[in-house]
Enzyme design. Structure first.
Site, PDB file in Angstrom:
ATOM      1  CG  HIS A   1      46.364 -27.228  -7.198  1.00 27.51           C
ATOM      2  ND1 HIS A   1      45.833 -28.476  -7.427  1.00 27.51           N
ATOM      3  CD2 HIS A   1      46.350 -27.040  -5.834  1.00 27.51           C
ATOM      4  CE1 HIS A   1      45.500 -29.023  -6.254  1.00 27.51           C
ATOM      5  NE2 HIS A   1      45.811 -28.196  -5.295  1.00 27.51           N
TER       6      HIS A   1
ATOM      7  CD  GLU B   1      41.271 -30.531  -3.915  1.00 25.49           C
ATOM      8  OE1 GLU B   1      42.083 -30.317  -4.846  1.00 25.49           O
ATOM      9  OE2 GLU B   1      41.640 -30.775  -2.750  1.00 25.49           O
TER      10      GLU B   1
ATOM     11  CG  HIS C   1      41.562 -26.427  -3.735  1.00 22.55           C
ATOM     12  ND1 HIS C   1      41.301 -26.661  -2.396  1.00 22.55           N
ATOM     13  CD2 HIS C   1      42.775 -26.978  -3.984  1.00 22.55           C
ATOM     14  CE1 HIS C   1      42.332 -27.314  -1.863  1.00 22.55           C
ATOM     15  NE2 HIS C   1      43.236 -27.525  -2.802  1.00 22.55           N
TER      16      HIS C   1
END
Length: 381
Positions: free
Chosen positions: A124, A332, A194
């Site tokens: 991420h 996502e 997210h």
């Protein structure tokens, strides 16, 4: 004909009047002020976005009896979102969401080593990704634009990248999440959101999640190794417990296989127009969420690691709610994970002079008003 023009103007005014946006100060992070923007419409749908991490901090939605609950996990204050307990609640992920295997990639003959924050891989965006930045807000015509400039070399990535994400709530219960980015050098870009959803209510835990029914518009998925890094194989969903082309109840499947954390290859027509990605339904409340996007992939995650880091203790969330394993789901929308290391995956490389442009639509509703939606979407499955 004058009355037609008058009617059109009246309807236009009414449409705009249905959606309101309120701005206030959410908190302070050092010298930076974190702002909150609260969107609401006449259907009792309310969405809060904060400038720290560009996060969806809450979504209050009615059930089919009109009872309103928050259906997004998060914290009551900024201190919660900045704490080590935060698992990217509602955040914008970047420069690249998901994993980069070995925390490295080669681009135009040059190897780039990015920060590893997930063992051997990057997750991420690294140690301080887009989720930990305070974005610059601009509100115009009830659309919120958040901007962030990522410097050349940040977290190991090449190029200075200007990213703008937009949030817009419509009178039709759609939350539109748009992303645009440009770069001064070739660089990977794979931006996602997210948000952690639980349509039974953010505090309802795994008991609520297990009641959900889900459909995903995908025939294939990206096969991964023991660290969830793609191997490069795109496999058929036929005969697997990953296949959600027909609607299935989540509870028994999660309990049998130990949760989901998988990237689905969306059956996408092109890269410009959003297509149907997924529909999640909670029969007990009547709430549903539909996702449309022009991203080629979507990660289904069922909160398998939803607990405090380094322990199995629950995260203390909004109103003292205890967030524990399998207490929510994420959808996502994204490029394929680790795509920069797999030439057969859709490219995530952004070149100078080009614009990265993606749109995801979250459509909220209840079964009473969703019957026609359900039949409409069958053509996409």
């Amino acid at each position: 004909m004058w009355w037609c023009c008058f009617l059109w103007l009246a309807l236009t005014a009414y449409t705009y009047a249905e959606v309101n946006v309120r701005e206030d100060v959410y908190g302070q992070l050092g010298e930076q002020v974190v702002k909150r923007f609260t969107f609401s419409n006449s259907h009792n749908l309310t969405v809060e976005v904060i400038t720290y991490g560009g996060r969806i901090a809450s979504v209050h939605a009615p059930d089919n009896r009109g009872d309103v609950q928050d259906i997004v996990l998060g914290f009551d204050n900024l201190e919660g979102f900045t704490s080590k307990d935060d698992p990217y609640f509602g955040a914008v992920l970047g420069r690249t969401g998901n994993r980069i295997g070995g925390a490295k990639f080669t681009l135009n003959g040059v190897q780039y080593n990015v920060t590893a924050n997930g063992g051997t891989y990057q997750l991420h965006g690294g140690l301080k990704g887009f989720d930990k930045m305070v974005w610059e807000p601009y509100l115009h015509d009830k659309k919120l634009t958040l901007s962030y400039v990522s410097a050349d070399g940040e977290e190991g990535f090449p190029g200075t990248v200007l990213t703008q994400v937009t949030y817009e709530l419509t009178s039709n219960n759609e939350l539109i999440f748009g992303v645009k980015a440009t770069s001064t050098k070739p660089t990977p870009i794979n931006i996602a959101n997210h948000a952690y959803f639980n349509l039974a209510g953010q505090a309802s835990g795994p008991e609520g999640l297990f009641q959900h029914v889900i459909t995903i518009n995908a025939d294939r998925y990206t096969v991964t190794d023991e660290e969830s890094i793609p191997t490069g194989e795109l496999a058929s969903l036929d005969g697997t417990d990953l296949d959600f082309r027909t609607a299935l109840l989540l509870g028994p499947l999660i309990q049998k296989r130990g949760g989901y954390d998988n990237n689905y290859c969306v059956n996408i027509a092109n890269q410009s127009d959003p297509v149907f990605v997924s529909r999640v339904m909670h029969p007990e409340s009547g709430r549903y969420l539909e996702v449309y996007s022009n991203q080629p992939g979507v990660q289904l995650y069922t909160g398998n690691n939803l607990h405090k880091p380094g322990s199995q203790d629950p995260i203390i969330g909004k109103g003292g709610a205890l967030y524990r394993k399998y207490g929510s789901f994420c959808l996502e929308t994204q490029g394929y994970p680790d795509a920069m290391n797999h030439p057969n995956f859709p490219s995530v490389i952004l070149d100078p002079g080009s614009t990265y442009s993606r749109t995801t639509i979250y459509k909220f509703g209840t079964t009473a008003e969703g019957a026609t939606e359900c039949s409409h979407n069958k053509q996409h499955h």
